[in-house]
Design a protein around this motif. Sequence first.
Motif, mmCIF file in Angstrom:
data_model
loop_
_atom_site.group_PDB
_atom_site.id
_atom_site.type_symbol
_atom_site.label_atom_id
_atom_site.label_comp_id
_atom_site.label_asym_id
_atom_site.label_seq_id
_atom_site.Cartn_x
_atom_site.Cartn_y
_atom_site.Cartn_z
ATOM 1 N N LEU A 127 17.829 21.394 31.665
ATOM 2 C CA LEU A 127 16.488 21.814 31.816
ATOM 3 C C LEU A 127 16.622 23.012 32.761
ATOM 4 C CD1 LEU A 127 13.641 19.036 31.499
ATOM 5 C CD2 LEU A 127 14.951 20.258 29.651
ATOM 6 N N GLN A 128 16.347 24.524 32.346
ATOM 7 C CA GLN A 128 16.600 25.384 33.141
ATOM 8 C C GLN A 128 15.443 25.419 34.144
ATOM 9 O OE1 GLN A 128 19.088 28.620 31.923
ATOM 10 N NE2 GLN A 128 18.076 30.080 32.832
ATOM 11 N N LEU A 129 15.595 25.502 35.408
ATOM 12 C CA LEU A 129 14.504 25.593 36.219
ATOM 13 C C LEU A 129 13.774 26.974 36.181
ATOM 14 C CD1 LEU A 129 15.891 23.958 39.393
ATOM 15 C CD2 LEU A 129 14.264 23.119 37.918
ATOM 16 N N ASP A 130 14.471 28.080 35.941
ATOM 17 C CA ASP A 130 13.674 29.534 35.965
ATOM 18 C C ASP A 130 13.103 29.617 34.766
ATOM 19 O OD1 ASP A 130 15.396 29.974 38.224
ATOM 20 O OD2 ASP A 130 16.902 31.010 36.939
ATOM 21 N N SER A 131 13.036 28.801 33.851
ATOM 22 C CA SER A 131 12.458 29.333 32.459
ATOM 23 C C SER A 131 11.414 27.896 32.185
ATOM 24 C CB SER A 131 13.382 29.325 31.278
ATOM 25 O OG SER A 131 14.094 28.121 31.053
ATOM 26 N N MET A 132 11.238 26.966 33.170
ATOM 27 C CA MET A 132 10.483 25.863 32.688
ATOM 28 C C MET A 132 8.940 25.965 33.743
ATOM 29 S SD MET A 132 12.629 22.623 34.003
ATOM 30 C CE MET A 132 11.204 21.708 34.081
ATOM 31 N N ASN A 133 8.136 25.149 33.407
ATOM 32 C CA ASN A 133 7.046 25.197 34.318
ATOM 33 C C ASN A 133 6.333 23.799 33.891
ATOM 34 O OD1 ASN A 133 5.183 25.373 31.623
ATOM 35 N ND2 ASN A 133 5.701 27.430 31.946
ATOM 36 N N THR B 85 14.001 18.323 48.485
ATOM 37 C CA THR B 85 12.601 18.529 47.844
ATOM 38 C C THR B 85 11.941 19.633 48.447
ATOM 39 O OG1 THR B 85 13.009 16.030 47.890
ATOM 40 C CG2 THR B 85 10.524 16.827 47.696
ATOM 41 N N GLN B 86 11.922 19.953 49.483
ATOM 42 C CA GLN B 86 11.319 21.185 49.712
ATOM 43 C C GLN B 86 11.815 22.577 49.292
ATOM 44 O OE1 GLN B 86 11.587 21.128 54.446
ATOM 45 N NE2 GLN B 86 10.326 19.089 54.260
ATOM 46 N N LYS B 87 12.989 22.588 49.104
ATOM 47 C CA LYS B 87 13.621 23.712 48.397
ATOM 48 C C LYS B 87 13.616 24.148 47.069
ATOM 49 C CE LYS B 87 16.984 24.367 52.686
ATOM 50 N NZ LYS B 87 18.414 24.409 52.823
ATOM 51 N N VAL B 88 13.814 22.991 46.318
ATOM 52 C CA VAL B 88 14.083 22.883 45.031
ATOM 53 C C VAL B 88 12.887 22.312 44.398
ATOM 54 C CG1 VAL B 88 15.633 22.250 43.070
ATOM 55 C CG2 VAL B 88 16.601 22.850 45.205
ATOM 56 N N PRO B 89 12.371 23.157 43.336
ATOM 57 C CA PRO B 89 10.969 22.731 42.457
ATOM 58 C C PRO B 89 11.651 21.431 41.812
ATOM 59 C CG PRO B 89 11.718 24.805 41.663
ATOM 60 C CD PRO B 89 12.674 24.249 42.869
ATOM 61 N N TYR B 90 10.585 20.456 41.459
ATOM 62 C CA TYR B 90 10.855 19.274 40.475
ATOM 63 C C TYR B 90 11.878 18.474 40.987
ATOM 64 C CZ TYR B 90 8.178 22.692 37.807
ATOM 65 O OH TYR B 90 7.305 23.736 37.269
ATOM 66 N N TYR B 91 12.551 18.486 42.311
ATOM 67 C CA TYR B 91 13.549 17.784 42.670
ATOM 68 C C TYR B 91 13.083 16.038 42.751
ATOM 69 C CZ TYR B 91 17.666 16.198 45.101
ATOM 70 O OH TYR B 91 18.819 15.678 45.514
ATOM 71 N N GLY B 92 11.827 15.960 43.036
ATOM 72 C CA GLY B 92 11.593 14.490 43.066
ATOM 73 C C GLY B 92 11.519 13.879 41.843
ATOM 74 N N VAL B 93 11.575 14.596 40.591
ATOM 75 C CA VAL B 93 11.380 14.099 39.271
ATOM 76 C C VAL B 93 12.527 13.056 39.176
ATOM 77 C CG1 VAL B 93 11.316 14.550 36.817
ATOM 78 C CG2 VAL B 93 10.016 15.891 38.260
ATOM 79 N N ARG B 94 13.688 13.514 39.729
ATOM 80 C CA ARG B 94 14.865 12.773 39.224
ATOM 81 C C ARG B 94 14.664 11.313 39.891
ATOM 82 N NH1 ARG B 94 19.131 12.533 43.202
ATOM 83 N NH2 ARG B 94 20.692 13.087 41.749
ATOM 84 N N HIS B 95 14.020 10.831 40.641
ATOM 85 C CA HIS B 95 13.587 9.647 41.348
ATOM 86 C C HIS B 95 12.898 8.823 40.398
ATOM 87 C CE1 HIS B 95 14.838 11.882 45.132
ATOM 88 N NE2 HIS B 95 15.709 11.152 44.770
ATOM 89 N N THR B 96 12.405 9.345 39.357
ATOM 90 C CA THR B 96 11.578 8.308 38.384
ATOM 91 C C THR B 96 12.335 7.564 37.848
ATOM 92 O OG1 THR B 96 11.534 10.049 36.576
ATOM 93 C CG2 THR B 96 9.857 10.049 38.128
ATOM 94 N N VAL B 97 13.538 7.424 37.717
ATOM 95 C CA VAL B 97 14.673 6.632 37.111
ATOM 96 C C VAL B 97 15.340 5.997 38.024
ATOM 97 C CG1 VAL B 97 14.240 7.641 34.822
ATOM 98 C CG2 VAL B 97 16.135 8.418 36.236
ATOM 99 N N LYS B 98 16.416 4.833 37.644
ATOM 100 C CA LYS B 98 17.262 4.448 38.832
ATOM 101 C C LYS B 98 18.372 5.417 39.007
ATOM 102 C CE LYS B 98 16.425 -0.448 38.286
ATOM 103 N NZ LYS B 98 16.714 -2.102 38.098
ATOM 104 N N PRO B 99 19.089 5.381 40.037
ATOM 105 C CA PRO B 99 20.390 6.225 40.233
ATOM 106 C C PRO B 99 21.376 5.641 39.518
ATOM 107 C CG PRO B 99 19.742 5.037 42.220
ATOM 108 C CD PRO B 99 18.421 4.888 41.412
ATOM 109 N N GLY B 100 22.435 6.346 39.175
ATOM 110 C CA GLY B 100 23.620 5.575 38.453
ATOM 111 C C GLY B 100 24.876 5.756 39.189
ATOM 112 N N ILE B 101 25.950 4.955 38.815
ATOM 113 C CA ILE B 101 27.361 5.186 39.055
ATOM 114 C C ILE B 101 27.831 6.455 38.489
ATOM 115 C CG2 ILE B 101 29.486 3.944 39.118
ATOM 116 C CD1 ILE B 101 28.375 1.518 39.032
ATOM 117 N N THR B 102 27.550 6.846 37.276
ATOM 118 C CA THR B 102 27.764 7.989 36.646
ATOM 119 C C THR B 102 26.613 8.543 35.893
ATOM 120 O OG1 THR B 102 29.308 8.928 35.071
ATOM 121 C CG2 THR B 102 28.576 6.802 34.506
ATOM 122 N N GLY B 103 26.669 9.666 35.512
ATOM 123 C CA GLY B 103 25.544 10.151 35.302
ATOM 124 C C GLY B 103 25.935 11.689 34.199
#
Length: 464
Positions: free
Chosen positions: A249-255, A394-412
Amino acid sequence: MIRFFRHYVPLNLLLLVLVEAFILGGAIYAGVSARFLDANVIPDDLQPLLPKALTFTVVMLGLMTASGLYDLEWQGGVRALLQRLGLSFMLGLVTMSLLFYFFPPLLFGRGAFLLSFGLALLGILLSRALFIRWARAGAFKTRALVIGTGSRAAHIEALLAKRGQAGNVQVLGYLPMGGSHHFVDHDRILDTQESLPELAARLQISEIILAVRDRRGGGLPVPDLLRCKLRGIRILELSSFFERENGHLQLDSMNASWMILAEGFHQGMLRDTIKRLFDLVVSAAMLAVSLPIMVLTALLIKLESPGPVLYRQERVGQGGRSFTILKFRSMCVDAEKDGKPRWAGQNDSRVTLTGRFIRRTRIDELPQIFNVFFGDMSFVGPRPERPYFVQDLTQKVPYYGVRHTVKPGITGWAQVRYAYGATDEDAMHKLQYDLYYVKNHSLFLDLMILFQTAQVVLWGKGVR
């Protein structure tokens, strides 16, 4: 492209997999028939052949996927293709030999198998030659028209230029929608008085991509776009285009409004239960296979340098909760003696000799299997970061906190699609892949990531 469980699969890739599956399965029937051609009948003790053919097909398709032979973004030459194909069939020979030993009913004779194996290799070589020829001829490419010539349209042009003949889309031109600044090649801008439906019909367009930033006040020819849609032409938002073509999901083109209205970003008890069962099964299998490797690694780390074998570090997990991650120690004990967190660099001097090897082969991640058992992590998901970096990003990159809505993984998804992240800019690029995973996560996508993780380990992609 065709969408499976919310994940996009290119049509030419799907056809290639189906053709090669038919070749692999058919090679078993052809090899056995040729072996017993003089007898005019296949012995009863070899029947039925279907389970043997299916087993061989599944094993070989899995190994070829892990070797990167179904990675459309890989643009290696013929020599590299033959190397990967040779590795796949060599591993296939070993794997099938082990299966014959442990499951004797799958055995159908050494002569018949070797003949089938040779026919399969020749068939795959032929299919690859035809596939390369079709790709160069532009077969199965989508004929597209881009609305807009600004910076957003330039992102499309840059993507297509990077992919070259390996792309799935052929842009026939860019249609300007007002504005005096053009960021795309001027020779590609369409100067025509035709209406949009007439232009689309003349160019045989099957897809229109909207790359206009300001759509208010008549920024888009809405009536013409509706007419095109009613004629069967796909109308695609720029965010959806990059999601499909780039797998992110390209950050420059999404809202935020697109994220709210778009399909995906689903969470639920059923999904979590299936995910948890998948994690436990895969982790148990991985632990059984990797336990001797883990014991040997622990011994080598202890012999090379003083200090603990395991490295414990605080990371941020689902819902922003912190947990302690386990890894094999790959750096010297005083790697951050000043107490300041820092990214790992290319050829980092803090990495030990054993550490360099276990990082390259991803063995240093194996203790995280226990984090999966404890429920802090999943086997597949966004990589967990340290609280210091999370707070900063979280302060520099928009929507960074969204990645924490799922469990982190060993691989991804980000780990198999992007190189090792060592800067804030890298973190932003990896976030785009993490957002794609959060939006489209499914068991099918998890299995794809596992296969591609094997490719990363085999070829050492993104190692530091």
